[in-house]
Motif scaffolding. Structure first.
Motif, PDB file in Angstrom:
ATOM      1  N   ARG A  31       0.857  -1.192   0.000  1.00 44.44           N
ATOM      2  CA  ARG A  31       0.000   0.000   0.000  1.00 44.44           C
ATOM      3  C   ARG A  31       0.886   1.233   0.000  1.00 44.44           C
ATOM      4  O   ARG A  31       0.905   1.998   0.949  1.00 44.44           O
ATOM      5  CB  ARG A  31      -0.881  -0.004   1.245  1.00 44.44           C
ATOM      6  N   GLY A  33       0.657   3.902  -1.456  1.00 41.30           N
ATOM      7  CA  GLY A  33      -0.054   5.175  -1.452  1.00 41.30           C
ATOM      8  C   GLY A  33       0.037   5.885  -0.106  1.00 41.30           C
ATOM      9  O   GLY A  33       0.128   7.107  -0.043  1.00 41.30           O
ATOM     10  N   THR A  36       3.345   7.561  -0.080  1.00 41.67           N
ATOM     11  CA  THR A  36       3.365   8.698  -1.009  1.00 41.67           C
ATOM     12  C   THR A  36       2.754   9.931  -0.354  1.00 41.67           C
ATOM     13  O   THR A  36       3.302  11.030  -0.430  1.00 41.67           O
ATOM     14  CB  THR A  36       2.566   8.343  -2.275  1.00 41.67           C
ATOM     15  N   LYS A  37       1.634   9.713   0.322  1.00 41.94           N
ATOM     16  CA  LYS A  37       0.956  10.829   0.973  1.00 41.94           C
ATOM     17  C   LYS A  37       1.866  11.481   2.018  1.00 41.94           C
ATOM     18  O   LYS A  37       1.926  12.708   2.141  1.00 41.94           O
ATOM     19  CB  LYS A  37      -0.304  10.279   1.650  1.00 41.94           C
ATOM     20  N   LEU A  39       5.192  11.239   2.060  1.00 39.67           N
ATOM     21  CA  LEU A  39       6.348  11.851   1.381  1.00 39.67           C
ATOM     22  C   LEU A  39       5.987  13.275   0.967  1.00 39.67           C
ATOM     23  O   LEU A  39       6.830  14.159   0.970  1.00 39.67           O
ATOM     24  CB  LEU A  39       6.714  11.035   0.141  1.00 39.67           C
ATOM     25  N   HIS A  40       4.733  13.457   0.616  1.00 39.73           N
ATOM     26  CA  HIS A  40       4.300  14.799   0.245  1.00 39.73           C
ATOM     27  C   HIS A  40       4.418  15.751   1.423  1.00 39.73           C
ATOM     28  O   HIS A  40       5.018  16.819   1.315  1.00 39.73           O
ATOM     29  CB  HIS A  40       2.860  14.752  -0.264  1.00 39.73           C
ATOM     30  N   GLY A  43       8.396  15.475   2.670  1.00 43.24           N
ATOM     31  CA  GLY A  43       9.451  15.826   1.720  1.00 43.24           C
ATOM     32  C   GLY A  43       9.175  17.109   0.969  1.00 43.24           C
ATOM     33  O   GLY A  43       9.974  18.042   1.004  1.00 43.24           O
ATOM     34  N   VAL A  44       8.032  17.158   0.305  1.00 44.28           N
ATOM     35  CA  VAL A  44       7.754  18.301  -0.570  1.00 44.28           C
ATOM     36  C   VAL A  44       7.702  19.597   0.233  1.00 44.28           C
ATOM     37  O   VAL A  44       8.237  20.616  -0.183  1.00 44.28           O
ATOM     38  CB  VAL A  44       6.428  18.074  -1.328  1.00 44.28           C
ATOM     39  N   ARG A 138       4.689   7.166   8.145  1.00 44.57           N
ATOM     40  CA  ARG A 138       5.363   8.429   8.420  1.00 44.57           C
ATOM     41  C   ARG A 138       6.848   8.222   8.667  1.00 44.57           C
ATOM     42  O   ARG A 138       7.689   8.969   8.176  1.00 44.57           O
ATOM     43  CB  ARG A 138       4.709   9.117   9.613  1.00 44.57           C
TER      44      ARG A 138
ATOM     45  N   PHE C   2      -5.690  14.001  -5.283  1.00 43.12           N
ATOM     46  CA  PHE C   2      -4.714  12.961  -5.010  1.00 43.12           C
ATOM     47  C   PHE C   2      -3.655  12.888  -6.104  1.00 43.12           C
ATOM     48  O   PHE C   2      -2.478  12.687  -5.852  1.00 43.12           O
ATOM     49  CB  PHE C   2      -5.425  11.612  -4.865  1.00 43.12           C
ATOM     50  N   ILE C   5      -0.926  15.321  -5.482  1.00 41.51           N
ATOM     51  CA  ILE C   5       0.035  14.871  -4.468  1.00 41.51           C
ATOM     52  C   ILE C   5       1.048  13.948  -5.112  1.00 41.51           C
ATOM     53  O   ILE C   5       2.259  14.101  -4.939  1.00 41.51           O
ATOM     54  CB  ILE C   5      -0.690  14.136  -3.316  1.00 41.51           C
ATOM     55  N   SER C   8       3.468  16.025  -7.156  1.00 39.92           N
ATOM     56  CA  SER C   8       4.483  16.799  -6.432  1.00 39.92           C
ATOM     57  C   SER C   8       5.491  15.873  -5.763  1.00 39.92           C
ATOM     58  O   SER C   8       6.681  16.195  -5.687  1.00 39.92           O
ATOM     59  CB  SER C   8       3.825  17.731  -5.415  1.00 39.92           C
ATOM     60  N   VAL C   9       5.044  14.701  -5.298  1.00 41.30           N
ATOM     61  CA  VAL C   9       6.016  13.753  -4.747  1.00 41.30           C
ATOM     62  C   VAL C   9       6.947  13.268  -5.854  1.00 41.30           C
ATOM     63  O   VAL C   9       8.159  13.135  -5.652  1.00 41.30           O
ATOM     64  CB  VAL C   9       5.293  12.564  -4.075  1.00 41.30           C
ATOM     65  N   PHE C  12       9.472  15.908  -6.403  1.00 47.50           N
ATOM     66  CA  PHE C  12      10.432  15.905  -5.291  1.00 47.50           C
ATOM     67  C   PHE C  12      11.466  14.792  -5.457  1.00 47.50           C
ATOM     68  O   PHE C  12      12.682  15.023  -5.395  1.00 47.50           O
ATOM     69  CB  PHE C  12       9.669  15.749  -3.969  1.00 47.50           C
TER      70      PHE C  12
END
Lengths: 250, 267, 159
Positions: A31, A33, A36-37, A39-40, A43-44, A138, C2, C5, C8-9, C12
């Motif tokens: 999973r 995803g 990814t959420k 990392l946003h 990270g971003v 996280r 979504f 996101i 942008s990831v 990055f």
């Protein structure tokens, strides 16, 4: 004595917590995803501060070193010194400190608030393990993000050094790069720097999620935990940096 | 008498050297609404966490649906929890998901249902709590009463056999209070749920409870059906049900008497 | 939302990988390292001065390889320097001389190869027979002072 036993208890709790978190990481690949959420948000959102800070650190390094190097007539080694300072030391360390302040504190506050508002208990009662669902993504995102951020910091810093050194102070562009490509060793310097930032990413992420998970679930408790995350992970990064430097570059 | 769903035997629990439960026994009938009441600080929420296996007692056992909660391994406990719903005081909705996703959350975590099926199930649950129009809102946009109704819909998502309400009436305006009372009663009757209602809002609680248990000082002081309680002449019941300031539960926190304290201060 | 996101990831991670790539290729010696094709030659020196592993091996000032190992032979009381020379430079005669020089007055030390005239060539694992040790600054100064002293004596000779 009481303080010591309290510290050791916390360390033990943190280690058990870490083991449970690590055990939950393999499931994240199914999973991704969730990661990814995170990392946003980890990270971003840290990217801008890392780029700006890296640029300025590189430019200041070039200014300062140029001043000293001209007295020896050794301006050609400017690029080399800027590169080494960033890749071996400043990139991993400063990026980790900024990361602890920006992303680590946010992680602690978020998890702490989830605990204070019973969201973590709520997950448990829905038969969902909060460590798998909330903590592990996280932690893993922080662990992945910091090495990338440190690399960006170093790369931008070198470009900043180039802008000041070559464009502003008139160091020869060819000398700038050739000194770097001749003397900066990929394995000894660059790779060791990357290993440092991987270790720092692990430590900062661990401290941040643990402080959040372990906090006293009140607004004061969350505030204290957030402060502890920044202080403890900064100290841990600096202490660990000494140990790693002693091992790698003795 | 219908069968017993939850049995609690000789439950002891303490936190930070403070005794919270000191030999509690109770039986909760399947299909009933059982109200657990008592003054603040008597560990009513703790009791729910013990039943849900989030806390471990020092002594004694909790048996839910024939299973000893604190002897289950993690997988078995999680399996049991899927059959338990819990409504937290704050609602405990996940703040980064909207209402729809919050209710879909347990379905997505625990079932392999198709998205369209999940969608219709979520909307049905929302319809049951009267909030199907609010499915796109974020939890921060909900009032306290709405958040609790959404949380109820989420607790019902997996069709549990029982549901635990932690202080569902606290801090509600009269209208949403009435809505919640009605919802608790309706879901209990329509779905045949066993409900445990922890509260100190006497009037609302007494209006829907089948059985009542009153806790004080870590012990069950009164238990019985609502009619029995209402007829009972017990001092506790009188104090609690009628909200008298002083009685068996003293107005003063235990400690030195005021004259001694004043005397000390004067010295 | 979504999708943005994920975008942008992706940006990055892309920037991060680009930075890593730049550190590897532009800001270090990785691009100039080619470990795939090289052969090994050794040379013995009385004194290697400040030579280190990874020091350069040069011919006519052109870098052709680097020092891969430095050992000490306890029987011959000599330093043994192992060098990796790139495969493209294979035409070194057997009587090539290896010397340890310093680049600039205070620069680092490197091995300099001076090809001789032999028709046979150095192969893999072969040893260079003719070597010249590193100049140690203190020895040089000592010799210089000693020579000055003996020169003066000669000048003042009554004979």
């Amino acid at each position: 004595m009481k303080t010591l036993s309290r510290i050791l208890t916390r360390l033990g709790r943190g280690t058990i917590f870490l083991a449970r978190t690590l055990a939950a990481i393999p499931q994240l690949f199914v999973r991704f995803g969730l990661v990814t959420k995170q990392l946003h948000s980890v990270g971003v959102h840290t990217l801008i501060i890392i780029i700006v800070a890296g640029l300025f650190v590189g430019m200041v390094l070039a200014l300062q070193l140029h001043y000293t190097l001209t007295t020896f007539g050794a301006e050609d080694t400017l690029g080399l010194l800027v590169d080494l300072a960033l890749v071996r030391e400043l990139g991993p360390v400063v990026a980790a400190l900024l990361f602890a302040g920006r992303a680590g504190s946010a992680l602690t506050a978020e998890i702490g608030l989830m605990k204070a508002t019973e969201q973590l208990s709520g997950l448990e009662m829905m038969a969902v393990d909060p460590i798998e669902r909330i903590i592990a993504p996280r932690f893993f995102a922080g662990f992945l993000a910091l090495p990338l951020l440190a690399a960006i910091f170093s790369a931008v810093g070198i470009l900043g050094g180039y802008m000041v050194g070559v464009d502003l102070l008139g160091v020869d562009a060819g000398a700038f790069w050739s000194q770097i490509q001749d003397k900066v060793d990929f394995y000894d310097d660059v790779l060791n720097g990357i290993i440092k930032s991987i270790v720092f990413g692990f430590i900062v992420s661990w401290i941040a999620v643990f402080e959040g998970y372990d906090c006293v679930p009140t607004s004061e408790g969350v505030a204290r935990a957030t402060t502890r995350t920044v202080v403890n992970s900064s100290l841990a990064v600096l202490g660990m940096d000494f140990v790693l430097t002693a091992i790698m570059f003795n | 008498m219908s069968e017993t769903l939850i049995k609690i035997r000789n439950l002891h629990f303490s936190r930070d050297h403070l005794k919270i439960f000191d030999g509690v026994n109770m039986d909760i009938r399947a299909g009933s609404i059982t109200a657990v009441m008592g003054p603040s600080g008597t560990g009513k929420t703790t009791l729910l966490k013990l039943i849900g296996g989030q806390l471990t007692p020092d002594e004694g056992e909790v048996i839910v649906d024939g299973q000893k909660v604190h002897q289950l391994n993690r997988a078995e406990l999680y399996q049991l929890r899927k059959k338990m719903g819990m409504l937290f005081q704050s609602g405990a909705l996940l703040t980064d998901l909207n209402v729809f996703d919050n209710i879909a959350f347990p379905l997505r975590e625990h079932t392999n249902l198709s998205p369209s099926l999940i969608r219709s199930m979520v909307l049905l649950k929302l319809q049951a709590v009267g909030l199907s129009g609010a499915h796109q809102l974020m939890p921060s946009e909900l009032s306290g009463g709405m958040a609790r109704r959404v949380a109820l819909a989420r607790a019902l998502a997996l069709d549990p056999m029982m549901i635990m309400y932690d202080e569902p009436f606290t801090g509600q305006d009269p209208i949403s209070l009435g809505v919640l009372v009605k919802l608790i009663q309706d879901t209990n009757q329509a779905l045949g749920l066993t409900s445990i209602l922890v509260s100190h809002d006497v009037e609302e609680t007494m209006s829907i409870a089948d059985d009542v248990i009153i806790l004080s000082d870590g012990k069950v002081v009164v238990e019985g059906s609502r009619e029995e309680i209402e007829r009972s002449g017990s001092a506790y019941v009188r104090q609690f049900v009628h909200g008298e300031a002083d009685g068996p539960v003293p107005f003063h926190y235990p400690g030195e008497a005021i004259d001694e304290l004043l005397l000390k201060a004067a010295k | 939302m979504f999708k943005s996101i994920e975008l942008s990831v992706g940006v990055f991670v892309g920037i991060g990988l680009a930075a890593l790539f730049m550190l590897a290729m532009q800001a270090s010696n990785l691009a100039s390292l080619n470990n795939d094709g090289s052969y090994e030659i050794t040379a013995r020196f009385d004194n290697i001065g400040g030579l280190k592993v990874r020091s350069a091996v040069k011919v006519s000032g052109v870098k052709v390889g680097e020092v891969s190992a430095i050992d000490y032979d306890t029987e011959m009381f000599e330093a043994v320097v192992t060098m990796q020379v790139d495969d493209q430079y294979q035409q070194f005669p057997r009587d090539t001389i290896a010397s340890i020089f310093t680049s600039g007055l205070l620069g680092e030390q490197y091995v300099s190869l001076e090809p001789g005239g032999d028709e046979k060539l150095l192969g893999n694992q072969s040893e260079i027979r003719h070597t010249q040790s590193a100049m140690v600054l203190e020895q040089l100064i000592g010799q210089f002072i000693f020579n000055q002293g003996s020169d003066k004596k000669d000048d003042n000779s009554p004979f």
